[in-house]
Design a protein around this motif. Structure first.
Motif, short mmCIF file in Angstrom:
data_model
loop_
_atom_site.label_atom_id
_atom_site.label_comp_id
_atom_site.label_asym_id
_atom_site.label_seq_id
_atom_site.Cartn_x
_atom_site.Cartn_y
_atom_site.Cartn_z
N HIS A 170 8.04 -5.83 -36.71
CA HIS A 170 9.06 -5.56 -35.70
C HIS A 170 10.40 -6.23 -36.04
O HIS A 170 11.45 -5.62 -35.92
N TYR A 171 10.36 -7.51 -36.44
CA TYR A 171 11.58 -8.29 -36.65
C TYR A 171 12.06 -8.31 -38.09
O TYR A 171 13.15 -8.78 -38.37
N GLY A 172 11.26 -7.84 -39.02
CA GLY A 172 11.66 -7.80 -40.43
C GLY A 172 10.93 -8.84 -41.26
O GLY A 172 10.36 -9.80 -40.74
N LYS A 173 10.95 -8.64 -42.56
CA LYS A 173 10.24 -9.53 -43.49
C LYS A 173 10.77 -10.95 -43.46
O LYS A 173 10.08 -11.88 -43.86
N HIS A 174 11.99 -11.14 -43.02
CA HIS A 174 12.60 -12.47 -42.98
C HIS A 174 12.07 -13.34 -41.85
O HIS A 174 12.34 -14.53 -41.80
N PHE A 175 11.29 -12.76 -40.93
CA PHE A 175 10.79 -13.52 -39.78
C PHE A 175 9.79 -14.58 -40.25
O PHE A 175 8.80 -14.27 -40.89
N ALA A 176 10.06 -15.83 -39.95
CA ALA A 176 9.19 -16.97 -40.30
C ALA A 176 8.74 -16.88 -41.76
O ALA A 176 7.54 -16.81 -42.04
N LYS A 201 2.27 -11.67 -39.14
CA LYS A 201 2.44 -10.45 -39.94
C LYS A 201 2.81 -9.26 -39.06
O LYS A 201 3.56 -8.38 -39.49
N HIS A 202 2.33 -9.22 -37.83
CA HIS A 202 2.67 -8.12 -36.92
C HIS A 202 4.09 -8.29 -36.38
O HIS A 202 4.80 -7.30 -36.17
N LEU A 203 4.51 -9.52 -36.18
CA LEU A 203 5.88 -9.76 -35.74
C LEU A 203 6.87 -9.37 -36.83
O LEU A 203 7.96 -8.89 -36.54
N LEU A 229 5.43 -21.30 -32.25
CA LEU A 229 6.21 -21.87 -31.16
C LEU A 229 5.87 -23.34 -30.93
O LEU A 229 6.76 -24.16 -30.70
N LYS A 230 4.59 -23.67 -31.00
CA LYS A 230 4.17 -25.06 -30.77
C LYS A 230 4.73 -25.99 -31.84
O LYS A 230 5.28 -27.03 -31.53
N GLU A 231 4.61 -25.58 -33.09
CA GLU A 231 5.06 -26.44 -34.19
C GLU A 231 6.58 -26.50 -34.30
O GLU A 231 7.13 -27.50 -34.75
N SER A 232 7.27 -25.45 -33.87
CA SER A 232 8.73 -25.45 -33.94
C SER A 232 9.36 -26.01 -32.66
O SER A 232 10.56 -26.18 -32.59
N LYS A 233 8.52 -26.24 -31.64
CA LYS A 233 8.94 -26.77 -30.34
C LYS A 233 9.85 -25.79 -29.57
O LYS A 233 10.61 -26.19 -28.72
N PHE A 234 9.76 -24.50 -29.89
CA PHE A 234 10.45 -23.46 -29.13
C PHE A 234 9.51 -22.94 -28.05
O PHE A 234 8.30 -23.03 -28.18
N GLU A 235 10.09 -22.39 -27.00
CA GLU A 235 9.28 -21.84 -25.91
C GLU A 235 9.14 -20.33 -26.00
O GLU A 235 8.26 -19.76 -25.39
N SER A 236 10.06 -19.66 -26.73
CA SER A 236 10.00 -18.21 -26.83
C SER A 236 10.67 -17.73 -28.12
O SER A 236 11.35 -18.50 -28.79
N LEU A 237 10.48 -16.47 -28.43
CA LEU A 237 11.10 -15.87 -29.61
C LEU A 237 12.61 -15.81 -29.49
O LEU A 237 13.32 -15.82 -30.49
#
Length: 65
Positions: free
Chosen positions: A36-42, A31-33, A55-63
């Motif tokens: 910053h990034y907009g309502k469309h984030f995740a 909710k805090h992200l 990040l863990k579930e999506s297997k990404f290392e960073s934003l």
């Protein structure tokens, strides 16, 4: 006196006193992200879940990915 950095980095992040750029922490809530990034984030994620979980579930290392 303002708390905003005098010389923010190119992406708007501030440097700590030791010169390190402040990164998003894995405990940051979605909710805090969204603030910053907009309502469309995740959009399918509950706002109470964390960046670390995303990040863990999506297997990404960073934003940036």
């Amino acid at each position: 006196m303002s708390d905003s950095p005098k010389n923010p980095g190119l992406d708007g992040r501030a440097r700590d006193k030791d010169g390190q750029i402040d990164h998003k922490h894995p405990t940051t809530k979605i909710k805090h992200l969204r603030e910053h990034y907009g309502k469309h984030f995740a959009p399918d994620w509950d706002g109470e879940r964390t960046l670390g979980e995303l990040l863990k579930e999506s297997k990404f290392e960073s934003l940036s990915q």
